[in-house]
Write a protein that holds these residues in place. Structure first.
Motif, PDB file in Angstrom:
ATOM      1  N   ASP A 250       4.799  15.894  20.369  1.00  0.00           N
ATOM      2  CA  ASP A 250       3.884  14.848  20.818  1.00  0.00           C
ATOM      3  C   ASP A 250       3.081  14.293  19.640  1.00  0.00           C
ATOM      4  N   THR A 251       3.777  14.063  18.542  1.00  0.00           N
ATOM      5  CA  THR A 251       3.173  13.471  17.348  1.00  0.00           C
ATOM      6  C   THR A 251       3.643  12.022  17.223  1.00  0.00           C
ATOM      7  N   ALA A 252       3.199  11.338  16.187  1.00  0.00           N
ATOM      8  CA  ALA A 252       3.563   9.927  16.002  1.00  0.00           C
ATOM      9  C   ALA A 252       3.964   9.664  14.553  1.00  0.00           C
ATOM     10  N   TYR A 253       4.728  10.575  13.975  1.00  0.00           N
ATOM     11  CA  TYR A 253       5.138  10.425  12.582  1.00  0.00           C
ATOM     12  C   TYR A 253       6.046   9.208  12.402  1.00  0.00           C
ATOM     13  N   GLN A 254       5.847   8.493  11.316  1.00  0.00           N
ATOM     14  CA  GLN A 254       6.701   7.373  10.921  1.00  0.00           C
ATOM     15  C   GLN A 254       7.093   7.547   9.463  1.00  0.00           C
ATOM     16  N   PRO A 255       8.200   6.951   9.020  1.00  0.00           N
ATOM     17  CA  PRO A 255       8.555   7.045   7.590  1.00  0.00           C
ATOM     18  C   PRO A 255       7.463   6.494   6.688  1.00  0.00           C
ATOM     19  N   PHE A 256       6.727   5.468   7.208  1.00  0.00           N
ATOM     20  CA  PHE A 256       5.647   4.855   6.441  1.00  0.00           C
ATOM     21  C   PHE A 256       4.409   4.811   7.335  1.00  0.00           C
ATOM     22  N   GLU A 257       3.344   5.439   6.885  1.00  0.00           N
ATOM     23  CA  GLU A 257       2.129   5.593   7.700  1.00  0.00           C
ATOM     24  C   GLU A 257       1.094   4.555   7.271  1.00  0.00           C
ATOM     25  N   TYR A 258       0.617   3.767   8.228  1.00  0.00           N
ATOM     26  CA  TYR A 258      -0.380   2.740   7.911  1.00  0.00           C
ATOM     27  C   TYR A 258      -1.755   3.140   8.433  1.00  0.00           C
ATOM     28  N   ALA A 259      -2.811   2.821   7.677  1.00  0.00           N
ATOM     29  CA  ALA A 259      -4.198   2.985   8.106  1.00  0.00           C
ATOM     30  C   ALA A 259      -4.995   1.836   7.511  1.00  0.00           C
ATOM     31  N   GLY A 260      -6.047   1.413   8.223  1.00  0.00           N
ATOM     32  CA  GLY A 260      -6.902   0.371   7.668  1.00  0.00           C
ATOM     33  C   GLY A 260      -7.137  -0.771   8.618  1.00  0.00           C
ATOM     34  N   VAL A 283      -9.448   4.560   2.984  1.00  0.00           N
ATOM     35  CA  VAL A 283      -9.256   3.184   3.451  1.00  0.00           C
ATOM     36  C   VAL A 283      -9.623   3.047   4.923  1.00  0.00           C
ATOM     37  N   ALA A 284      -9.317   4.059   5.735  1.00  0.00           N
ATOM     38  CA  ALA A 284      -9.689   4.010   7.150  1.00  0.00           C
ATOM     39  C   ALA A 284     -11.205   3.873   7.298  1.00  0.00           C
ATOM     40  N   THR A 285     -11.961   4.524   6.413  1.00  0.00           N
ATOM     41  CA  THR A 285     -13.425   4.427   6.456  1.00  0.00           C
ATOM     42  C   THR A 285     -13.907   3.068   5.957  1.00  0.00           C
ATOM     43  N   LEU A 286     -13.312   2.592   4.855  1.00  0.00           N
ATOM     44  CA  LEU A 286     -13.751   1.338   4.241  1.00  0.00           C
ATOM     45  C   LEU A 286     -13.350   0.113   5.056  1.00  0.00           C
ATOM     46  N   ALA A 287     -12.318   0.260   5.896  1.00  0.00           N
ATOM     47  CA  ALA A 287     -11.775  -0.907   6.605  1.00  0.00           C
ATOM     48  C   ALA A 287     -12.764  -1.527   7.577  1.00  0.00           C
ATOM     49  N   ALA A 288     -13.803  -0.785   7.935  1.00  0.00           N
ATOM     50  CA  ALA A 288     -14.814  -1.359   8.827  1.00  0.00           C
ATOM     51  C   ALA A 288     -15.554  -2.506   8.155  1.00  0.00           C
ATOM     52  N   ASP A 289     -15.615  -2.471   6.807  1.00  0.00           N
ATOM     53  CA  ASP A 289     -16.361  -3.504   6.071  1.00  0.00           C
ATOM     54  C   ASP A 289     -15.511  -4.227   5.035  1.00  0.00           C
ATOM     55  N   ALA A 290     -14.236  -3.883   4.921  1.00  0.00           N
ATOM     56  CA  ALA A 290     -13.368  -4.521   3.926  1.00  0.00           C
ATOM     57  C   ALA A 290     -11.985  -4.728   4.515  1.00  0.00           C
ATOM     58  N   LYS A 291     -11.382  -5.877   4.221  1.00  0.00           N
ATOM     59  CA  LYS A 291     -10.066  -6.210   4.788  1.00  0.00           C
ATOM     60  C   LYS A 291      -8.966  -5.606   3.890  1.00  0.00           C
TER      61      LYS A 291
END
Length: 1061
Positions: A250-260, A283-291
């Motif tokens: 019940d995971t969601a692994y992908q060959p390429f993992e995106y965050a942001g 990047v997941a943290t910074l994405a709230a204030d940066a694109k």
């Protein structure tokens, strides 16, 4: 016997020890990610291979096997540990050839070993090799003298062989990605590639750990689905395998993992375990204030271009690759893959691709990553996150924050950080991670340990801590080696531990380095001196200083802890001490009163300036420790014992009272290799007795010795000096051969050997070898005649180099014995004599037999080395003459040495052998191996033999065998060049060029291997022949090639092998 321990070997680098049973790892576990990799392969396999390396990748498997821990299949997996050397992988292929099943075979290996494995695997059919390489990206970087996570070399290995690669993006994925690699290997060899230093040395809380039973069941489920993946394009198989894994867990692994950000304008792409986890979190943290966005690559090979391009949001205008490079490379292979994928899918509309390259020695930390990102995009200001103290300070309270510890690697407090990490980990509401590094270069050897503690619901920040809430420093020496303040956040507390005593605190602070005080004030840090010498407490003798430092730590991070500190001390010590609470309470009180000494950090310190002498510069100190080794500097060594001229009484004591003297008896204890006593069973000259070259064939009976050897290996002969000449020297020197001499072992100063004087000069000392310059220098002080002393001093000096060279060239005195005869006044005592004469080294000869054909014998082909010196004396090579004179039945000591001379992995691959003189020896073994292969029903490839000598009548070595083997269809062609049997000179290269067409097919089309054995002089000519083969093939196929480069590539791949001397 049942072993009850759940873990063993807790240490300064491993606070939670090594689990003694793989079944103890399940649910929530404090351990290292590599231990989980080992547990996974142990739970699913019957056999495990491992290459030895720094970090001992095999240690867990080895421990569990030794304890007899059965896996879910009721099997105790067998471990075979291999040395990292060429040809060792043949053992793996041999094992695969003997088993019927096609189950995955795990191989634990450092990335640095893959270069030695590749030649063996090159050219083999991948779908016949169910190999799952568990690869710790681990190598030694010479530029920085440190252990690094080199991903480039393993990826190159996998790319060239067409193997798949999966990489975990965090420690939590270790088991899952191991299972994935094991399953993929049923279709083709696969690599599970992860950060070696981090996975081996980082210890922390890992959740949802699968038990061995769960691992075995999951592997069975995955393996059952491999036939479904086989029909897919190779690039799509890993994605299908990940989907199957996701369905199980019940995971969601992908060959390429995106965050942001959902609509980023800039996307950063990275590969590597630590780099990926750090980038995704940041990047997941910074994405709230940066694109901005981030892509971490879980499956670098095969690189699915369509899947990668689909991972990049359509809003992205630029893609920045964080790519690792090695050597002189200016761009990474990752950038090439990324750019090609984007252009392939989007053409000219693809985002621009730029790159930040970094070496394998680059140290990642949150602050450093922000600096890298900010060079490409504008980032919001980072918010400070101070240490959080529990409001209710009880025994269960734990601080959340980052803590850094600096100590000399032989310091008193080197294990304090490990003990504190153990205590912190007992709080179930916290997630604790621990990492220690040995830096054996800076500060004469130091340990840098870091602890990160966060609420259990949060993820630990990977990489090196660069903003600690508490920094502990042991002693002031560290302050001159590292910029410790750069690892502290603003306002953090610095604990300075001092074990030598602080009599006057003001004077002590005055003497602290100016740069340290300046940085303290600039960073608004607090300083507390922990004077461990101020507390004397007999009840805790041996532990007092360590406990004092721990008390100071707990008082800093939990000011309201009060007497509950006693429980913390018990937790950190484990079973190390058993003390009454009252004793620890009293000790803690003394620490508060006497040892903990706060220092006022004066703001004016921020303006301090170092006064440098004229010409001096102040270079910045490092603030992050390199990991130069997995253990500390050796601080002590056993001094070599002085040789002793002994008598029988002394030897008798050592033999009669073995336990008291630590006496053991062994075969040639002076030798560092495993040795065997063999017996001569045949010794015959193969050239005519009146011929000027004495070449002989000698065979040794090895029945019952345990000696084994592989094709192409060499036999080391531990020869003896001529007995008559030894006795002649002893008579000249006035020594009694039956006297005893006690000599320190040359490999281990703690051991001494008792020998007769005759034995020592016959078997240990190179009495008739050529002395180097330093011998004359060492001998000079013993000369009592002034003229002799001056002459010896001259020969041992730089001024006398020309004279010494002339003597050596003209053989005026070409042995130690000659020098003693020439300088009769130079007579060192026996104890000095055995130290200044060099040891007698073994001589190695290529083995001329296959043990498959001769299971109880080993053959050699040797020429007696001889020459006439300037005095008209016939001189001989020490070992060749010794062997030539051995009678049948004589015993001698031998050992085996590995070699690069190996047959290709497939029996059908052609071999082209070229040998001059006794260089034919290994090729006799090769042909015998081919005979054995054919007897087993195996198909064998073409066998070409080229040989060179002066005259056929006298030097057609093994000629009758070659002709018989050719008639039997084993040898395809014999190209014999006898240079002096006709008016024109014919050499081996001429015979090779006569078969240029056949050899082009054998080498280029059938992936054959080319060998040259013998003297060095024909190497350029033989290499030129091989280049002609390459050019001929290029001409046939219409290709343009750099022939010299192609031949070098053949060398690298183990297909052009030279053994020349």
């Amino acid at each position: 016997m049942t072993i009850e321990k759940t873990s063993i070997s807790a240490s300064a680098v491993a606070p939670f020890g090594l689990p003694a049973d793989p079944d103890s790892l399940h649910g929530v576990a404090y351990t290292s990610p590599h231990t989980l990799v080992s547990q996974t392969v142990y739970s699913t396999a019957a056999k495990v291979f491992a290459y030895k390396s720094a970090g001992a990748l095999e240690s867990s498997v080895q421990l569990w096997e030794a304890f007899g821990r059965a896996n879910p299949q009721e099997i105790v997996p067998s471990l075979t540990a291999l040395e990292v050397r060429s040809g060792a992988a043949n053992a793996i292929l041999g094992y695969l050839s003997q088993r019927a099943s096609h189950t995955a075979l795990p191989v634990l290996t450092p990335g640095s070993a893959l270069n030695f494995i590749q030649p063996t695997l090159a050219g083999l059919t991948a779908d016949k090799l169910p190999l799952s390489f568990q690869v710790a990206a681990l190598d030694y970087d010479e530029a920085t003298s440190s252990l690094v996570a080199d991903y480039v070399s393993p990826l190159k290995f996998a790319r060239e062989l067409g193997y798949s690669v999966v990489t975990p993006l965090s420690a939590a994925e270790a088991q899952h990605m191991t299972l994935l690699s094991l399953a993929l290997s049923k279709l083709q060899p696969s690599l599970h590639l992860y950060d070696g230093p981090a996975f081996l040395r980082e210890n922390g809380r890992i959740e949802n750990v699968l038990s061995p039973t769960e691992l075995a069941a999951a592997y069975t489920q995955l393996a059952a689905q491999t036939p479904l993946w086989e029909s897919l394009p190779v690039a799509k198989r890993p994605a299908a395998a990940l989907s199957a894994l996701n369905a199980i867990f019940d995971t969601a692994y992908q060959p390429f993992e995106y965050a942001g950000h959902a609509e980023p304008t800039t996307v950063f792409v990275v590969y590597g375990t630590v780099e990926s986890e750090l980038l995704l979190q940041t990047v997941a943290t910074l994405a709230a204030d940066a694109k901005i966005g981030a892509v971490a690559i879980r499956v670098p090979l095969p690189f699915d271009t369509a899947a990668f391009a689909a991972t990049i949001p359509a809003s992205a205008k630029s893609v920045v690759v964080l790519g690792q490079t090695v050597g002189v490379a200016t761009t990474s292979a990752l950038k090439a893959d990324v750019a090609a994928a984007l252009f392939w899918e989007s053409g000219i509309a693809a985002p621009s691709v730029s790159e930040f390259t970094y070496p394998a020695s680059f140290i990642w930390s949150p602050l450093i990553l922000r600096k890298v990102l900010s060079s490409f995009v504008v980032l919001p200001e980072a918010a400070a996150k101070p240490v959080v103290y529990s409001q209710d300070a009880t025994t269960a309270a734990s601080p959340h924050g980052s803590f850094v510890f600096w100590s000399p690697d032989n310091g008193q407090f080197v294990e304090v950080a490990s003990k504190l990490a153990h205590a912190l980990s007992l709080d179930g509401a916290s997630r604790v991670n621990y990492r220690a590094k040995y830096d054996n270069v800076n500060g004469a050897g130091s340990v840098h340990a870091q602890i990160a503690s966060v609420p259990v619901a949060e993820n630990s920040v990977p990489g090196s801590v660069d903003a600690a809430d508490v920094v502990f420093v042991e002693g002031t020496q560290i302050l001159s080696a590292y910029d410790v303040i750069s690892t502290a956040r603003e306002g953090a507390t610095v604990l300075l531990g001092v074990s030598t005593g602080v009599v006057d605190l003001t004077e002590f602070v005055e003497k602290l380095p100016i740069s340290f005080k300046r940085d303290l004030a600039a960073n608004k840090n607090k300083l507390v001196v922990v004077d461990t010498a101020a507390v004397e407490f007999p009840e805790t003798e041996g532990y007092t200083a360590s406990i004092v430092v721990q008390v100071a730590f707990w008082r800093t991070v939990l000011p309201k802890l009060g007497d509950h500190v006693v429980q913390k001390l018990w937790q950190s010590q484990g079973s190390g001490i058993e003390l009454l609470p009252s004793i620890l309470t009293t000790l803690a009180s003394k620490c508060d009163e006497l040892a903990v000494k706060p220092v006022e950090v004066v703001p004016e310190w921020a303006q301090l300036v170092e006064e440098l002498k004229e010409g001096e510069t102040s270079d910045p100190l490092p603030f992050l420790a390199l990991e130069t080794a997995f253990s500390g500097n050796p601080r002590t060594s056993e001094a070599a014992g002085e040789p002793e001229h002994s008598v029988y009484v002394s030897a008798a004591k050592r033999l009669a009272f073995k336990e008291a003297y630590g006496t053991t008896t062994s075969l040639r204890p002076d030798l560092s290799v495993r040795n065997f006593v063999v017996k001569v069973q045949e010794n015959r000259r193969v050239t005519p007795s009146d011929y000027d070259r004495n070449i002989f064939h000698i065979e040794f009976d090895i029945t019952g010795t345990g000696l084994t050897y592989d094709i192409g290996e060499a036999l080391g002969i531990h020869g003896r000096n001529d007995s008559a000449l030894v006795q002649q020297f002893l008579d000249l020197y006035g020594l009694e051969g039956a006297d005893l001499v006690v000599v320190p072992n040359r490999d281990d100063a703690k051991l001494v050997e008792t020998r007769t004087v005759f034995q020592a000069f016959s078997e240990n000392l190179d009495l008739f070898g050529k002395p180097p310059k330093r011998f004359y220098e060492s001998l000079a002080p013993f000369a009592t005649e002034e003229a002799e002393r001056k002459q010896l001093e001259l020969l041992g000096s730089a001024e006398g180099a020309a004279d010494l060279k002339k003597r050596q060239e003209e053989n005026v005195a070409d042995s130690y014995a000659d020098v003693f005869a020439e300088f009769p006044s130079a007579r060192p005592a026996l104890s000095d004599l055995v130290q200044i004469i060099a040891p007698l080294k073994r001589r190695e000869y290529s083995i001329a037999s296959s043990q498959k054909m001769h299971p109880n014998a080993v053959h050699l082909l040797i020429v007696v080395v001889d020459w006439v010196d300037s005095r008209g004396r016939t001189r001989f090579g020490h070992c060749s003459k010794y062997l030539a004179e051995l009678a049948v039945g004589t015993e001698l000591v031998v050992s085996v040495k590995p070699s690069v001379m190996k047959l290709p992995p497939l029996s059908t691959q052609p071999i082209i052998m070229s040998g001059l003189g006794t260089g034919l020896a290994p090729f006799k073994a090769f042909v015998e191996e081919k005979i054995w292969q054919k007897q087993q029903g195996m198909e064998i490839g073409a066998v070409y033999l080229y040989l060179g000598a002066r005259h056929k009548k006298e030097e057609y070595l093994y000629g009758e065998l070659w002709e018989a083997y050719k008639a039997a269809g084993i040898v395809t062609h014999i190209g014999a060049a006898f240079s002096r049997d006709q008016p024109e000179k014919i050499y081996i290269q001429d015979r090779i060029r006569e078969n240029i067409e056949e050899l082009t097919d054998a080498v280029m089309e059938q992936n054959g291997s080319f060998y040259l054995c013998g003297p060095t002089w024909p190497v350029p000519d033989i290499t030129a022949c091989l280049e002609d083969v390459v050019k001929n093939d290029a001409q046939k196929t219409g290709k343009k090639v750099d022939a010299a480069h192609e031949v070098e590539e053949m060398k690298e791949a183990g297909r052009y092998i030279l053994e020349v001397y």
